[in-house]
Design a protein around this motif. Sequence first.
Motif, PDB file in Angstrom:
ATOM      1  N   ALA A   3       6.862  -3.775   1.708  1.00 16.67           N
ATOM      2  CA  ALA A   3       5.674  -3.910   1.044  1.00 16.67           C
ATOM      3  C   ALA A   3       5.910  -2.363   0.578  1.00 16.67           C
ATOM      4  O   ALA A   3       5.632  -1.479   1.190  1.00 16.67           O
ATOM      5  CB  ALA A   3       4.712  -3.661   2.664  1.00 16.67           C
ATOM      6  N   SER A   9       6.715  -4.740   9.644  1.00 15.96           N
ATOM      7  CA  SER A   9       5.554  -5.096   9.441  1.00 15.96           C
ATOM      8  C   SER A   9       5.125  -4.547  11.166  1.00 15.96           C
ATOM      9  O   SER A   9       3.951  -4.848  11.484  1.00 15.96           O
ATOM     10  CB  SER A   9       5.316  -6.770   9.932  1.00 15.96           C
ATOM     11  N   ASP A  10       6.193  -4.295  11.939  1.00 18.35           N
ATOM     12  CA  ASP A  10       6.359  -3.027  12.912  1.00 18.35           C
ATOM     13  C   ASP A  10       5.709  -1.656  13.064  1.00 18.35           C
ATOM     14  O   ASP A  10       6.081  -1.170  13.070  1.00 18.35           O
ATOM     15  CB  ASP A  10       6.849  -3.523  13.587  1.00 18.35           C
ATOM     16  N   THR A  11       3.994  -1.486  12.415  1.00 22.72           N
ATOM     17  CA  THR A  11       3.864  -0.521  11.688  1.00 22.72           C
ATOM     18  C   THR A  11       4.387   0.229  12.991  1.00 22.72           C
ATOM     19  O   THR A  11       4.699   1.837  12.552  1.00 22.72           O
ATOM     20  CB  THR A  11       2.042  -0.546  12.569  1.00 22.72           C
ATOM     21  N   THR A  51       3.311   0.658   1.455  1.00 19.77           N
ATOM     22  CA  THR A  51       3.506   1.214   2.752  1.00 19.77           C
ATOM     23  C   THR A  51       4.606   2.151   2.459  1.00 19.77           C
ATOM     24  O   THR A  51       4.650   2.867   3.177  1.00 19.77           O
ATOM     25  CB  THR A  51       3.701   0.432   3.656  1.00 19.77           C
TER      26      THR A  51
END
Lengths: 521, 451
Positions: free
Chosen positions: A202, A174-176, A205
């Motif tokens: 994901a 989640s830490d793009t 992604t």
Amino acid sequence: MTTTVATSAWEELVTSALLGTDRRPAPEGVASLLDTAALHTVRRRAGLLAAPAAVPPEPAAHDPRPALPAPARRRLAQLLADRSGPSGAGGRRGTTPDLTELLPQWLAAAGLHGYRAPASLLPALLDAARARTDLRPQALAFAGPRGLWLAGLNPEWKFALRGAAGGAVLPPPSDTGAVQHLWEEGLFAERVALLASVRAAAPETGRTLLASTWSTERAEDRLMFLDSLRTGLSEADEPFLEQTLSDRSRNVRSTAAELLSALPGSALAGRMAVRAATCVSPDRTGEGAGIVVEAPHECDAAMQRDGVVPTPPAGRGERSWWLGQLVEAAPLSVWPGRFGGRTPQQITDLAVSDDWGEELHAAWCRAAVRQRDAEWARALLGGPGTASLAERAKLLATLPEDERADWVAEFIAAHGLSEAFQLLGVCAVPWAGPLGRAVVDSLEIARDAGSYPWSFSGVMGLAERCMDPTEASRFEALAAMPDEAEGAAPGAGGYWSEAFQRLVSTLRLRAAMLQELEAPA
Amino acid sequence: MNQQGVRWTADQVLALAPDAASRKAGSRLGSAGPWSETGCGGGSGAVWGECKGSGSTPYRTVVDTAGVAYKCSCPSRKFPCKHALGLLLLWASDEEAVQETQSPPEWAGEWLEGRRKKAEEAQSAPEGVTRTADPEAARRRVERRAERVTAGAVELEQRLEDLLRGGLAAAEQSGYGLWEETAARMVDAQAPGLAGRVRELGAIPASGAGWPVRLLEECALLHLLDRAWLGREGLPEPLAATVRTRVGVPVAAEGPAVRDRWLVLAQYDTSDGKLTTRRIWLHGRESGRTALVLDFGAAGRAPGVALPVGLELDAELTPYPGAGQLRAALGEQFGVLGGSGGPPAGMRAADAVAAYGRVLRDDPWAEAWPVTLDSVVPTPAGDAGDTWQLADSDGVLALPVAPDALSRPGLWTLAALSGGGPVTVFGECGHRGFTPLTAWTPDGTDGVPLT
């Protein structure tokens, strides 16, 4: 430690001593030089001070996992201490268990319980992982953050830092920002690990990430990234894979085609289905039902784009080579429709014209493995000389675990152990009861037939590691020293009894090992 | 006093193993499989059992856990042998397999009884009666030996002076031969302490940068020892005793015995090829004293006394004479207390070097002094990160780890135990640095051997 006493008088004394008083006389003679030196030495030692402290290492990250129960900790110490022992490769091994072979199992079990590695054993654990790459993933996961911390201090354990993809250093998917940064700056292994972790969380992604740099990656890296798509492959990956069918690298193209063909709903699979179906048809001329094969006459550009390799390896005909690739890549679901609604079993039972049978069945086997189709695998496994043992093992792997075990048990009962090794390797551990019994029955038969146990050392080793430990008591009777049978190989009975003793004691040890891990800390 | 009931931990048992191979072999025998006729206790503080080996008759193994002694019918020269280790491991881990019984089997009982009798005889015999049966003859022997040692010391002085006239630089070329010959002369002179020091001089020229200074220092201390021996008449008795010890004249332990709960702090062996020396450091829980028990094994044979780290013994120790000497003889043992009461109270880095400095007043030849460091952080130091320190947890002062200890696996065990945090470490602090021997983490009381 430092000393504050550093006089030039002392330095002069050292110079005299070094050169010799014959050349560089000491003012008060040799004995007095030694007196002075002794005084200085004791004074220096007595006056030592503690040194200024260097910057301490950053403390290791906290490991919240629970500590091992004490008996399990001792067992681990024992397994690690045994590493350097003689390996059990072939020959006579005595009756004591080969602890080295049990370490992977111990680590796997400890991993399931989620224990933290005992700090005092980390050096031995890292040494073990250094020597055996197969142990590394489990050993490093078990060693946890402190193991990684320790490895950072010792160049001999550098490998642990390279392989530290176990989630310890990867940013959360989640830490793009961090993901993007690592994707762009990371080492190749880190990027592969990152792609896997992002894909798992994901998938979309993950694909975006891969596509963002695809055109700038080196061919071998593209191949590896593509290969990593195998895990969690889904219909959603198809558009990307379709694009890579036109990749500059042939290996990339064929891998993309292979992945697409494993998606039965993909456009590529559809195209291959059409091609394969034109080559393999029901026989309408003869009296009984059968299969007629008409291999392709050319390998056109479209086929090549879909991953068909035009040039056969030496010794193979072009047309059969192409046929094999088409059938292998076509979805197996195409065949029941083509053969009047027959089941896979009924289809594989059909006679095949003009000696094409072996070719066709082999291609179906590959397709069943690729598409993980248990029904086809089941039908083909029973087939007449369908494939090599290696291919059978692959087919077996598509079956549910208990069915796999039953199949191998029956195979062993019918054919004995000499060909079973590879098949046993794909069976779930611990072996199901009937499988274990089939193995032991066969060993007993081999013993009674007068062979030596080392002809079966591979299976015996597997049995030690894979048999259900609760079965140990069944074998005690076998471990007894038998009477020398007439016509038996000389001394074989003793060696067999030894081998069975080892089996029993290894099973006992494994049972104890697993029980120790259950115990409360 | 609790002779029965308290079983050692497996770690304590493994600490007894004379080498890694024995540890491994012993571990393999530490499960019920090969054992039969096992038992323990029987009012004797012993463990016994029969172990099936490759032969037709099983080996008979018995361990006296109160006095810590072993007997096994196997032919192994290792001591304790793998059977003794395996039996103790089984005893430590499996109360089912080794059960308390009323009396040992005959073969074990005989040996245990024999040991007890011997101990009683030694206890009841008046101090030194047998040795000084003829006091006059004994006095003459002592005098003759002293004369030989004196001749040796004089010769050694001459050789040291010759060396310095010719220059230490020449010592680099002359190699080991020179020292070996001199050492042999000192053995002839019945001064093994002098011989040992001379032999160590031989290794210095190959010990890296700064060797001339180290060689000069050691020559000077050897000279100091010669002078001290030659002038021992004028020394105060405690120092004279220390000099006799350092020179290598045998001295007997002389009371009064100290009975205490002795915690085994460390046990390690060193070997010069001919002789294995075992050092066992003990800490008296009540007296707060630290004592050193030495034992020796000749030519490949491990010493007979073995005490696992972390064990607490209720025992008497008899100190040897000499100022600044910690050596003591293990006397009567009243039982094993199990232990795990944690490390002794520790000190800081500065106190440790000060303690070493103080002992040099009593014994200028002391190489190191046993200390427990409280809350130190093992820290890589130096530009190449190839040296280590033990730093006070406030990060101001530190002791360097002695060069010898840098290459030992125990250093990494220590680092792993610390994980960058403070640990309590027992070891020897000397002029070359600190040698860590045992460590305790803040969350546990079990000492982890680093040797």
